[in-house]
Write a protein that holds these residues in place. Structure first.
Motif, PDB file in Angstrom:
ATOM      1  N   GLN A   1       0.817  -1.220   0.000  1.00  0.00           N
ATOM      2  CA  GLN A   1       0.000   0.000   0.000  1.00  0.00           C
ATOM      3  C   GLN A   1       0.849   1.267   0.000  1.00  0.00           C
ATOM      4  N   PHE A   2       2.068   1.173   0.524  1.00  0.00           N
ATOM      5  CA  PHE A   2       2.934   2.362   0.650  1.00  0.00           C
ATOM      6  C   PHE A   2       4.310   2.076   0.039  1.00  0.00           C
ATOM      7  N   PRO A   3       4.382   1.740  -1.230  1.00  0.00           N
ATOM      8  CA  PRO A   3       5.674   1.365  -1.834  1.00  0.00           C
ATOM      9  C   PRO A   3       6.701   2.493  -1.799  1.00  0.00           C
ATOM     10  N   GLU A   4       6.215   3.740  -1.820  1.00  0.00           N
ATOM     11  CA  GLU A   4       7.151   4.873  -1.834  1.00  0.00           C
ATOM     12  C   GLU A   4       7.970   4.943  -0.554  1.00  0.00           C
ATOM     13  N   VAL A   5       7.395   4.492   0.566  1.00  0.00           N
ATOM     14  CA  VAL A   5       8.115   4.515   1.840  1.00  0.00           C
ATOM     15  C   VAL A   5       9.299   3.557   1.788  1.00  0.00           C
ATOM     16  N   TYR A   6       9.088   2.377   1.249  1.00  0.00           N
ATOM     17  CA  TYR A   6      10.147   1.378   1.194  1.00  0.00           C
ATOM     18  C   TYR A   6      11.180   1.731   0.134  1.00  0.00           C
ATOM     19  N   ALA A   7      10.729   2.377  -0.943  1.00  0.00           N
ATOM     20  CA  ALA A   7      11.679   2.839  -1.958  1.00  0.00           C
ATOM     21  C   ALA A   7      12.596   3.910  -1.375  1.00  0.00           C
ATOM     22  N   TYR A   8      12.024   4.793  -0.572  1.00  0.00           N
ATOM     23  CA  TYR A   8      12.829   5.819   0.099  1.00  0.00           C
ATOM     24  C   TYR A   8      13.862   5.181   1.022  1.00  0.00           C
ATOM     25  N   LYS A   9      13.470   4.195   1.800  1.00  0.00           N
ATOM     26  CA  LYS A   9      14.393   3.540   2.721  1.00  0.00           C
ATOM     27  C   LYS A   9      15.548   2.891   1.962  1.00  0.00           C
ATOM     28  N   ARG A  10      15.224   2.196   0.877  1.00  0.00           N
ATOM     29  CA  ARG A  10      16.271   1.515   0.114  1.00  0.00           C
ATOM     30  C   ARG A  10      17.225   2.522  -0.532  1.00  0.00           C
ATOM     31  N   GLN A  11      16.663   3.579  -1.106  1.00  0.00           N
ATOM     32  CA  GLN A  11      17.502   4.571  -1.774  1.00  0.00           C
ATOM     33  C   GLN A  11      18.397   5.303  -0.783  1.00  0.00           C
ATOM     34  N   LEU A  12      17.843   5.640   0.384  1.00  0.00           N
ATOM     35  CA  LEU A  12      18.628   6.333   1.408  1.00  0.00           C
ATOM     36  C   LEU A  12      19.805   5.472   1.857  1.00  0.00           C
ATOM     37  N   LEU A  13      19.537   4.199   2.100  1.00  0.00           N
ATOM     38  CA  LEU A  13      20.608   3.305   2.541  1.00  0.00           C
ATOM     39  C   LEU A  13      21.685   3.184   1.470  1.00  0.00           C
ATOM     40  N   ARG A  14      21.290   3.053   0.201  1.00  0.00           N
ATOM     41  CA  ARG A  14      22.265   2.960  -0.882  1.00  0.00           C
ATOM     42  C   ARG A  14      23.124   4.222  -0.961  1.00  0.00           C
ATOM     43  N   THR A  15      22.463   5.366  -0.853  1.00  0.00           N
ATOM     44  CA  THR A  15      23.188   6.637  -0.963  1.00  0.00           C
ATOM     45  C   THR A  15      24.181   6.815   0.178  1.00  0.00           C
ATOM     46  N   VAL A  16      23.730   6.552   1.392  1.00  0.00           N
ATOM     47  CA  VAL A  16      24.591   6.738   2.549  1.00  0.00           C
ATOM     48  C   VAL A  16      25.759   5.759   2.502  1.00  0.00           C
ATOM     49  N   ARG A  17      25.481   4.510   2.164  1.00  0.00           N
ATOM     50  CA  ARG A  17      26.545   3.497   2.142  1.00  0.00           C
ATOM     51  C   ARG A  17      27.599   3.812   1.065  1.00  0.00           C
ATOM     52  N   SER A  18      27.183   4.491   0.011  1.00  0.00           N
ATOM     53  CA  SER A  18      28.105   4.748  -1.097  1.00  0.00           C
ATOM     54  C   SER A  18      29.094   5.861  -0.807  1.00  0.00           C
ATOM     55  N   ARG A  19      28.852   6.647   0.216  1.00  0.00           N
ATOM     56  CA  ARG A  19      29.706   7.794   0.508  1.00  0.00           C
ATOM     57  C   ARG A  19      30.985   7.341   1.201  1.00  0.00           C
ATOM     58  N   ARG A  20      32.095   7.833   0.723  1.00  0.00           N
ATOM     59  CA  ARG A  20      33.395   7.456   1.245  1.00  0.00           C
ATOM     60  C   ARG A  20      34.180   8.714   1.611  1.00  0.00           C
ATOM     61  N   PRO A  21      35.131   8.620   2.536  1.00  0.00           N
ATOM     62  CA  PRO A  21      35.586   7.376   3.182  1.00  0.00           C
ATOM     63  C   PRO A  21      34.689   6.938   4.329  1.00  0.00           C
TER      64      PRO A  21
ATOM     65  N   LEU B   1      17.978  20.132   7.355  1.00  0.00           N
ATOM     66  CA  LEU B   1      18.678  21.406   7.286  1.00  0.00           C
ATOM     67  C   LEU B   1      20.175  21.257   7.027  1.00  0.00           C
ATOM     68  N   GLY B   2      20.647  20.022   6.837  1.00  0.00           N
ATOM     69  CA  GLY B   2      22.040  19.824   6.461  1.00  0.00           C
ATOM     70  C   GLY B   2      22.952  19.311   7.541  1.00  0.00           C
ATOM     71  N   ARG B   3      22.411  18.957   8.713  1.00  0.00           N
ATOM     72  CA  ARG B   3      23.251  18.369   9.762  1.00  0.00           C
ATOM     73  C   ARG B   3      23.803  17.032   9.273  1.00  0.00           C
ATOM     74  N   LYS B   4      25.041  16.755   9.631  1.00  0.00           N
ATOM     75  CA  LYS B   4      25.664  15.502   9.228  1.00  0.00           C
ATOM     76  C   LYS B   4      25.491  14.438  10.306  1.00  0.00           C
ATOM     77  N   ARG B   5      25.121  13.239   9.881  1.00  0.00           N
ATOM     78  CA  ARG B   5      25.086  12.086  10.780  1.00  0.00           C
ATOM     79  C   ARG B   5      25.947  11.012  10.153  1.00  0.00           C
ATOM     80  N   ARG B   6      27.030  10.672  10.833  1.00  0.00           N
ATOM     81  CA  ARG B   6      28.001   9.729  10.304  1.00  0.00           C
ATOM     82  C   ARG B   6      27.696   8.313  10.798  1.00  0.00           C
TER      83      ARG B   6
END
Length: 628
Positions: free
Chosen positions: A492-512, A520-525
Motif C-alpha cells: 500500500q505504501f511502496p514509496e516509503v520502502y523505496a525511500y528507505k532503500r535509496q537512502l541506505l544505498r546513498t549513505v553506504r556509497s559515501r566514502r571514506p 537542514l544539512g546536519r551531518k550524521r556519520r
C-alpha cells in the motif's frame, strides 16, 4: 605567555592585552555543594586565553601550595561515631576579590568580542550572577558543540579531544571535580590548561566545521546556544507542595504495587534483585527471554518485558512497580532530593535549573541532566501528566504549550514523496488512521482502536528499524500475522520502502565514511555501515532512517526554538523544550498574542520546510496536562 594574576596591576595589563584581540576563550572553576549548577555555584578561578597569552586568576582558593596534614577520621570515644578531620594546608597566596576581578573583566565579557568556552552555557551562566544575573551577550563559540558537529560519534570532553588531537594528557587527578581538595599550584596549572587547550581546540575545530560544509548548522546551533542561556538563566518554577504530595502518593502506590507483585508471583522475593526476577520470570513463569544483558543473562528491564504486557500477571505487576519506582526516584526525589540516598535537592528558590545539552544526542536532539526533563513519560499517561503539572507558572502568568502533530510521520512522508502517506496529510486524515485503513482495507471511519495500534507499531518499525517481532509485540499479535501486515503495508505504501532503500544505498556509497544529511544539512556519520561485523552493520542500517527522520525533527524543533526566542514578547520566558514540545511562560494579559508568537515560530509560513502541511496547536493553560 602564561601569567598568574594576583594583583590589580597585573589584572589591568591582562585586560589591556585582551582588549587588542577580537576573540578569547575562558573557563571557570567552581565550588560549593552545587558547583555544577550555574545559578548557585561559586566561581573561584577564571582563566582566559587568546593568541599568545593565557591568564589564570584565582579569587579565593582556600589552600596553599603544600599539604601539611592529610584528611583523616578519628573515632569519638564518647559517641562512638567517626569524626572527619579536614586536611590542613599552608596558607594560600594573596588573591583578588571576585568583585574586583569581575568588575575589571566586564568590558571583555560584555563586549562584542567572540567569547569561546567548552560547554559555554555553564561558564556564561556561572559568571552571570556576578553581573546581576545578566549573562554575556553574543557572539559565542562553543568547542563542545563544534566537536560534536565535526564527529558526533566520539567522546567530546575537553581532555579526550586533547588526547586525540595532540596526544596531550593532563589532570590525572580529576582536579575540576573538587578543586578545594587540591593545592593552589595544582589548580592553577589545571585552570591554565583548560583555557589554553580550549583556545587551541577552537582554532582547530572551527575550521573543520567549515570544511564539513556545516556553516548553516553552526549558525543555527549558536542561535540555539543563546536560547539555552535564556532558559538556563530563568529556570523553571515548580510546585513544591505538589511535588511533596506526589512523593507521598507514589510511595503509597509502590507499597501497593509491591504487594501486587508478590500476589501474582505467589511468593515474596527481592524485586530489586535482577537474578531473583530472572528466576521468577524465566524459570517459574516460563517466559522466553527477548533481550539479554551485556553479560548474557536474560534482561528484566522494561523493554525486555514489554512484549508480555497484558499477557502475564507477574510481568504486569513488575512493570507497574518499576514504572512507579522510576517516577519516584528520577522525577520526584530527583528534584526534591532524598537525604537517605544522598540525593541533594535540585530546587533553588522554587525553581529547577536543568542542564540542557544541545549536543546531547547523535541525532541532534537535546538531552538534559540535573534534573533530567527529556525522558519524562508520555504526556498522555497518568505519570506524564503528573510530572508536567509540577511546572507552576508564576502568579499573573500562564503556560503556552505546543508540539508538532505527528511530525515524524510528516517528515517520512516528505522524504518518501507522493504516495498514500503524503496524500493522507493533504487530505487531513490522521496518519495512523490512514495507514490502518489502507492495510486493513476499511474506510477511515471504520478503523478500530486495535487497528490504529497496529498502525502505530508499523510507524515505529519504519522509523526505528524494528522488525516483525517488534510489530507483533506492540500489536499483541503473532509473528506470522505481523509479517503479513508488513507485506500489505509495503504493497500500500511502496514509496516509503523505496525511500528507505535509496537512502541506505546513498549513505553506504559515501566514502571514506558513510554519512547522511538531515533536512537542514546536519551531518550524521554511520561508519559501521562498512563494518565486517554483521551485528554492528545491522545496527547501523537500522539507524539510517531513524537518524534521517529524528535528526530532521531535531532541526525543526531547534529552528522553532530560535524563532520563538527572537520573537518573545515582553515578559515571556521559554521554560523547556521536551523533544518536539515547547513550553513558555507568558503574562496572562498578553496570552493570546504570545500564543500567536509560539504558533508562528513552530508552524508559521517561514517554517513550511516540508512538502506536506505542518500543524501545531498552541494551548493556553495553567497546568501542562491541560494541553493534551
Amino acid at each position: 605567555m602564561q601569567q598568574l594574576i594576583t594583583d590589580t596591576r597585573q589584572l589591568e595589563d591582562v585586560v589591556g592585552y585582551f582588549r587588542t584581540q577580537d576573540a578569547f576563550a575562558f573557563d571557570v572553576e567552581t565550588t560549593g555543594e552545587y558547583r555544577g549548577v550555574p545559578a548557585v555555584n561559586e566561581v573561584v578561578w577564571i582563566s582566559l586565553a587568546t593568541n599568545g597569552h593565557t591568564a589564570v586568576i584565582p579569587m579565593g582558593h582556600p589552600n596553599g601550595h603544600n599539604l601539611l596534614r592529610k584528611a583523616t577520621r578519628r573515632k569519638n570515644k564518647r559517641t562512638g561515631e567517626w569524626d572527619h578531620i579536614a586536611a590542613q594546608w599552608e596558607e594560600p597566596p594573596p588573591q583578588l576579590r571576585p568583585s574586583v576581578v569581575f568588575d575589571a573583566l566586564e568590558e571583555l565579557l560584555y563586549s562584542d568580542r567572540l567569547k569561546v568556552a567548552h560547554n559555554a552555557p555553564f561558564d556564561l551562566l556561572s559568571v552571570a550572577k556576578y553581573y546581576k544575573g545578566t549573562y554575556p551577550p553574543p557572539p559565542y563559540g562553543d568547542t563542545i558543540v563544534a566537536a560534536w558537529m565535526v564527529n558526533e560519534n566520539r567522546p567530546i570532553g575537553l581532555k579526550p579531544l586533547d588526547k586525540e588531537r595532540w596526544n596531550l594528557v593532563y589532570d590525572l587527578e580529576d582536579v575540576g571535580k573538587c578543586i578545594e581538595k587540591h593545592a593552589f599550584g595544582t589548580v592553577a596549572d589545571y585552570s591554565y590548561m583548560d583555557a589554553a587547550s580550549t583556545w587551541l581546540q577552537w582554532l582547530d575545530l572551527r575550521s573543520r566545521v567549515t570544511a564539513e560544509g556545516l556553516e548553516d548548522m553552526w549558525a543555527l546551533e549558536m542561535d540555539v546556544l543563546a536560547c539555552v542561556l535564556h532558559m538556563g538563566s530563568g529556570g523553571v518554577p515548580v510546585d513544591i507542595k505538589a511535588l511533596e504530595q506526589l512523593r507521598m502518593a507514589l510511595r503509597e502506590r509502590m507499597t501497593e504495587c509491591e504487594a501486587d507483585v508478590y500476589r501474582a508471583a505467589g511468593k515474596v522475593f527481592n524485586i530489586g534483585s535482577a537474578p531473583q526476577k530472572q528466576v521468577i520470570l524465566y524459570e517459574e513463569q516460563g517466559l522466553r527471554p527477548r533481550k539479554r544483558t551485556p553479560k548474557g543473562a536474560p534482561s528484566t528491564d522494561a523493554e525486555a518485558l514489554e512484549p508480555y504486557k497484558g499477557r502475564n500477571a507477574v510481568v504486569d505487576a513488575i512493570l507497574a512497580y518499576q514504572d512507579v519506582s522510576k517516577i519516584l526516584s528520577t522525577y520526584v526525589e530527583g528534584y526534591l532530593g532524598n537525604p537517605e540516598d544522598d540525593k541533594p535537592t535540585q530546587i533553588f528558590d522554587g525553581r529547577i535549573y536543568p542542564i540542557l545539552k544541545q549536543y546531547g544526542t547523535v541525532t541532534g536532539r537535546f538531552s538534559s541532566s540535573k534534573p533530567n526533563v527529556q525522558n519524562w513519560p508520555r504526556a498522555d499517561t497518568e505519570w506524564g501528566k503528573a510530572i508536567r503539572d509540577l511546572i507552576d507558572p508564576l502568579d499573573g502568568f500562564v503556560l503556552l504549550v505546543a508540539d508538532y502533530a505527528q511530525i515524524e510521520q510528516r517528515i517520512l512522508a516528505h522524504f518518501a514523496g507522493k504516495g498514500a502517506l503524503w496524500q493522507g496529510f493533504w487530505d487531513g486524515v490522521d496518519a495512523h488512521t490512514a495507514t490502518a485503513a489502507a492495510v486493513f482495507g476499511v474506510a477511515p471511519e471504520d478503523v478500530t482502536k486495535q487497528m490504529r495500534q497496529v498502525a502505530k507499531a508499523i510507524a515505529f518499525a519504519i522509523n526505528y528499524g524494528a522488525g516483525p517481532q517488534k510489530v507483533a509485540d506492540m500489536s499483541h499479535t503473532t509473528l506470522r500475522r505481523a509479517k503479513q501486515i508488513l507485506r500489505e503495508h509495503e504493497k500500500q505504501f511502496p514509496e516509503v520502502y523505496a525511500y528507505k532503500r535509496q537512502l541506505l544505498r546513498t549513505v553506504r556509497s559515501r566514502r571514506p565514511e558513510p554519512y547522511l544529511r538531515t533536512l537542514l544539512g546536519r551531518k550524521r556519520r554511520l561508519p559501521d555501515l562498512l563494518s565486517h561485523d554483521h551485528g554492528r552493520r545491522g545496527k547501523a542500517e537500522r539507524q539510517v532512517v531513524n537518524s534521517h527522520i529524528q535528526g530532521s525533527n531535531a532541526d525543526m524543533t531547534k529552528l522553532a526554538l530560535v524563532r520563538l526566542h527572537k520573537g518573545l514578547l515582553p515578559g515571556m520566558q521559554i521554560l523547556l523544550t521536551v523533544h518536539d514540545e515547547i513550553a513558555a511562560m507568558c503574562p496572562a494579559e498578553i496570552a493570546e498574542e504570545g500564543a500567536k508568537v509560539l504558533h508562528n515560530a513552530m508552524a508559521g509560513p517561514e517554517m513550511q520546510l516540508l512538502s506536506v502541511p505542518v500543524t501545531t496547536d498552541v494551548k493556553i493553560c495553567n497546568r501542562w496536562s491541560e494541553a493534551k
